[in-house]
Design a protein around this motif. Sequence first.
Motif, PDB file in Angstrom:
ATOM      1  N   ARG A 186       0.827  -1.192   0.000  1.00 40.45           N
ATOM      2  CA  ARG A 186       0.000   0.000   0.000  1.00 40.45           C
ATOM      3  C   ARG A 186       0.862   1.242   0.000  1.00 40.45           C
ATOM      4  O   ARG A 186       0.569   2.198  -0.693  1.00 40.45           O
ATOM      5  CB  ARG A 186      -0.920  -0.003   1.216  1.00 40.45           C
ATOM      6  CG  ARG A 186      -2.088  -0.910   1.063  1.00 40.45           C
ATOM      7  CD  ARG A 186      -3.054  -0.764   2.231  1.00 40.45           C
ATOM      8  NE  ARG A 186      -3.597  -2.064   2.471  1.00 40.45           N
ATOM      9  CZ  ARG A 186      -3.413  -2.790   3.551  1.00 40.45           C
ATOM     10  NH1 ARG A 186      -2.756  -2.314   4.549  1.00 40.45           N
ATOM     11  NH2 ARG A 186      -3.932  -3.975   3.654  1.00 40.45           N
ATOM     12  N   GLU A 187       1.881   1.208   0.823  1.00 45.47           N
ATOM     13  CA  GLU A 187       2.757   2.378   0.919  1.00 45.47           C
ATOM     14  C   GLU A 187       3.471   2.629  -0.405  1.00 45.47           C
ATOM     15  O   GLU A 187       3.628   3.778  -0.820  1.00 45.47           O
ATOM     16  CB  GLU A 187       3.771   2.182   2.051  1.00 45.47           C
ATOM     17  CG  GLU A 187       4.592   3.402   2.341  1.00 45.47           C
ATOM     18  CD  GLU A 187       3.782   4.584   2.863  1.00 45.47           C
ATOM     19  OE1 GLU A 187       4.275   5.713   2.714  1.00 45.47           O
ATOM     20  OE2 GLU A 187       2.677   4.391   3.403  1.00 45.47           O
ATOM     21  N   LEU A 188       3.892   1.577  -1.072  1.00 42.66           N
ATOM     22  CA  LEU A 188       4.540   1.742  -2.371  1.00 42.66           C
ATOM     23  C   LEU A 188       3.577   2.372  -3.371  1.00 42.66           C
ATOM     24  O   LEU A 188       3.953   3.277  -4.121  1.00 42.66           O
ATOM     25  CB  LEU A 188       5.047   0.399  -2.897  1.00 42.66           C
ATOM     26  CG  LEU A 188       6.158  -0.277  -2.107  1.00 42.66           C
ATOM     27  CD1 LEU A 188       6.472  -1.647  -2.691  1.00 42.66           C
ATOM     28  CD2 LEU A 188       7.399   0.581  -2.053  1.00 42.66           C
ATOM     29  N   ALA A 189       2.343   1.895  -3.390  1.00 41.71           N
ATOM     30  CA  ALA A 189       1.351   2.450  -4.312  1.00 41.71           C
ATOM     31  C   ALA A 189       1.053   3.903  -3.970  1.00 41.71           C
ATOM     32  O   ALA A 189       0.951   4.754  -4.856  1.00 41.71           O
ATOM     33  CB  ALA A 189       0.071   1.611  -4.262  1.00 41.71           C
ATOM     34  N   ARG A 190       0.937   4.203  -2.697  1.00 45.41           N
ATOM     35  CA  ARG A 190       0.633   5.572  -2.274  1.00 45.41           C
ATOM     36  C   ARG A 190       1.731   6.540  -2.699  1.00 45.41           C
ATOM     37  O   ARG A 190       1.470   7.651  -3.124  1.00 45.41           O
ATOM     38  CB  ARG A 190       0.454   5.625  -0.756  1.00 45.41           C
ATOM     39  CG  ARG A 190      -0.005   6.980  -0.233  1.00 45.41           C
ATOM     40  CD  ARG A 190      -0.170   6.981   1.277  1.00 45.41           C
ATOM     41  NE  ARG A 190       1.087   6.988   1.988  1.00 45.41           N
ATOM     42  CZ  ARG A 190       1.882   8.047   2.129  1.00 45.41           C
ATOM     43  NH1 ARG A 190       1.556   9.180   1.579  1.00 45.41           N
ATOM     44  NH2 ARG A 190       3.002   7.962   2.814  1.00 45.41           N
ATOM     45  N   ARG A 191       2.967   6.095  -2.619  1.00 46.53           N
ATOM     46  CA  ARG A 191       4.105   6.958  -2.971  1.00 46.53           C
ATOM     47  C   ARG A 191       4.485   6.878  -4.444  1.00 46.53           C
ATOM     48  O   ARG A 191       5.398   7.559  -4.892  1.00 46.53           O
ATOM     49  CB  ARG A 191       5.320   6.580  -2.118  1.00 46.53           C
ATOM     50  CG  ARG A 191       5.138   6.906  -0.651  1.00 46.53           C
ATOM     51  CD  ARG A 191       6.338   6.434   0.139  1.00 46.53           C
ATOM     52  NE  ARG A 191       6.149   6.680   1.539  1.00 46.53           N
ATOM     53  CZ  ARG A 191       6.863   7.549   2.239  1.00 46.53           C
ATOM     54  NH1 ARG A 191       7.793   8.261   1.664  1.00 46.53           N
ATOM     55  NH2 ARG A 191       6.641   7.707   3.523  1.00 46.53           N
ATOM     56  N   GLY A 192       3.813   6.007  -5.198  1.00 41.67           N
ATOM     57  CA  GLY A 192       4.118   5.869  -6.618  1.00 41.67           C
ATOM     58  C   GLY A 192       5.428   5.140  -6.897  1.00 41.67           C
ATOM     59  O   GLY A 192       6.016   5.299  -7.956  1.00 41.67           O
ATOM     60  N   VAL A 193       5.878   4.322  -5.953  1.00 45.32           N
ATOM     61  CA  VAL A 193       7.139   3.582  -6.108  1.00 45.32           C
ATOM     62  C   VAL A 193       6.843   2.244  -6.779  1.00 45.32           C
ATOM     63  O   VAL A 193       5.978   1.501  -6.345  1.00 45.32           O
ATOM     64  CB  VAL A 193       7.817   3.352  -4.728  1.00 45.32           C
ATOM     65  CG1 VAL A 193       9.051   2.473  -4.867  1.00 45.32           C
ATOM     66  CG2 VAL A 193       8.159   4.674  -4.088  1.00 45.32           C
ATOM     67  N   ARG A 194       7.579   1.945  -7.838  1.00 44.61           N
ATOM     68  CA  ARG A 194       7.375   0.697  -8.558  1.00 44.61           C
ATOM     69  C   ARG A 194       8.458  -0.339  -8.249  1.00 44.61           C
ATOM     70  O   ARG A 194       8.232  -1.531  -8.394  1.00 44.61           O
ATOM     71  CB  ARG A 194       7.319   0.962 -10.051  1.00 44.61           C
ATOM     72  CG  ARG A 194       6.132   1.851 -10.430  1.00 44.61           C
ATOM     73  CD  ARG A 194       6.115   2.167 -11.886  1.00 44.61           C
ATOM     74  NE  ARG A 194       5.269   1.379 -12.740  1.00 44.61           N
ATOM     75  CZ  ARG A 194       3.979   1.178 -12.631  1.00 44.61           C
ATOM     76  NH1 ARG A 194       3.329   1.641 -11.620  1.00 44.61           N
ATOM     77  NH2 ARG A 194       3.313   0.484 -13.520  1.00 44.61           N
ATOM     78  N   ARG A 195       9.651   0.112  -7.830  1.00 47.87           N
ATOM     79  CA  ARG A 195      10.746  -0.810  -7.537  1.00 47.87           C
ATOM     80  C   ARG A 195      11.507  -0.354  -6.300  1.00 47.87           C
ATOM     81  O   ARG A 195      11.611   0.835  -6.034  1.00 47.87           O
ATOM     82  CB  ARG A 195      11.722  -0.848  -8.711  1.00 47.87           C
ATOM     83  CG  ARG A 195      11.142  -1.496  -9.936  1.00 47.87           C
ATOM     84  CD  ARG A 195      12.118  -1.410 -11.104  1.00 47.87           C
ATOM     85  NE  ARG A 195      11.445  -1.707 -12.354  1.00 47.87           N
ATOM     86  CZ  ARG A 195      10.768  -0.817 -13.072  1.00 47.87           C
ATOM     87  NH1 ARG A 195      10.678   0.421 -12.687  1.00 47.87           N
ATOM     88  NH2 ARG A 195      10.168  -1.179 -14.179  1.00 47.87           N
ATOM     89  N   LEU A 196      12.069  -1.330  -5.591  1.00 51.67           N
ATOM     90  CA  LEU A 196      12.937  -1.049  -4.445  1.00 51.67           C
ATOM     91  C   LEU A 196      14.282  -1.725  -4.664  1.00 51.67           C
ATOM     92  O   LEU A 196      14.340  -2.856  -5.141  1.00 51.67           O
ATOM     93  CB  LEU A 196      12.330  -1.609  -3.152  1.00 51.67           C
ATOM     94  CG  LEU A 196      11.088  -0.934  -2.602  1.00 51.67           C
ATOM     95  CD1 LEU A 196      10.576  -1.715  -1.396  1.00 51.67           C
ATOM     96  CD2 LEU A 196      11.391   0.491  -2.208  1.00 51.67           C
ATOM     97  N   PHE A 197      15.334  -1.027  -4.317  1.00 54.04           N
ATOM     98  CA  PHE A 197      16.661  -1.623  -4.382  1.00 54.04           C
ATOM     99  C   PHE A 197      16.912  -2.379  -3.082  1.00 54.04           C
ATOM    100  O   PHE A 197      16.620  -1.892  -1.998  1.00 54.04           O
ATOM    101  CB  PHE A 197      17.726  -0.542  -4.582  1.00 54.04           C
ATOM    102  CG  PHE A 197      17.634   0.118  -5.934  1.00 54.04           C
ATOM    103  CD1 PHE A 197      18.135  -0.529  -7.054  1.00 54.04           C
ATOM    104  CD2 PHE A 197      17.037   1.355  -6.070  1.00 54.04           C
ATOM    105  CE1 PHE A 197      18.042   0.082  -8.305  1.00 54.04           C
ATOM    106  CE2 PHE A 197      16.937   1.959  -7.309  1.00 54.04           C
ATOM    107  CZ  PHE A 197      17.448   1.314  -8.436  1.00 54.04           C
ATOM    108  N   VAL A 198      17.484  -3.559  -3.206  1.00 48.27           N
ATOM    109  CA  VAL A 198      17.840  -4.371  -2.050  1.00 48.27           C
ATOM    110  C   VAL A 198      19.326  -4.122  -1.785  1.00 48.27           C
ATOM    111  O   VAL A 198      20.162  -4.313  -2.667  1.00 48.27           O
ATOM    112  CB  VAL A 198      17.585  -5.868  -2.313  1.00 48.27           C
ATOM    113  CG1 VAL A 198      17.989  -6.694  -1.096  1.00 48.27           C
ATOM    114  CG2 VAL A 198      16.125  -6.097  -2.667  1.00 48.27           C
TER     115      VAL A 198
END
Length: 113
Positions: free
Chosen positions: A1-13
């Motif tokens: 949800r937080e990713l969608a809210r912030r418009g983030v599509r990818r996270l770096f590990v």
Amino acid sequence: RELARRGVRRLFVVDGGKVVGVVSRRDLLSIFRRTDDDIKQEIMQEVLIRTLWADPKTVGVMVENGVVTMVGRLERKCEVEIAGRLAAQIPGVVEVRNGLDYVWNDTPGRRHG
């Protein structure tokens, strides 16, 4: 949800300051992938009918791509707030648009109007 809210599509590990991979929102959501109809049925049965004892004829639930829209009327304002919070916790839900109304305001110090 937080990713969608912030418009983030990818996270770096990152491990030890080094990028070791990339995780997409789709990768993370895949464990929660359910049909919209499954989500709708769970919200109707578990949240509205079983928990809040709502009359299913007074409430409508629509789900599209994990986005839940609830409309209709419940008896008390607290039930509207509870319905929104509980629906948001259902696996597969990415957003809740709570358009529910209430008959009477059971919140101290405020009036429905």
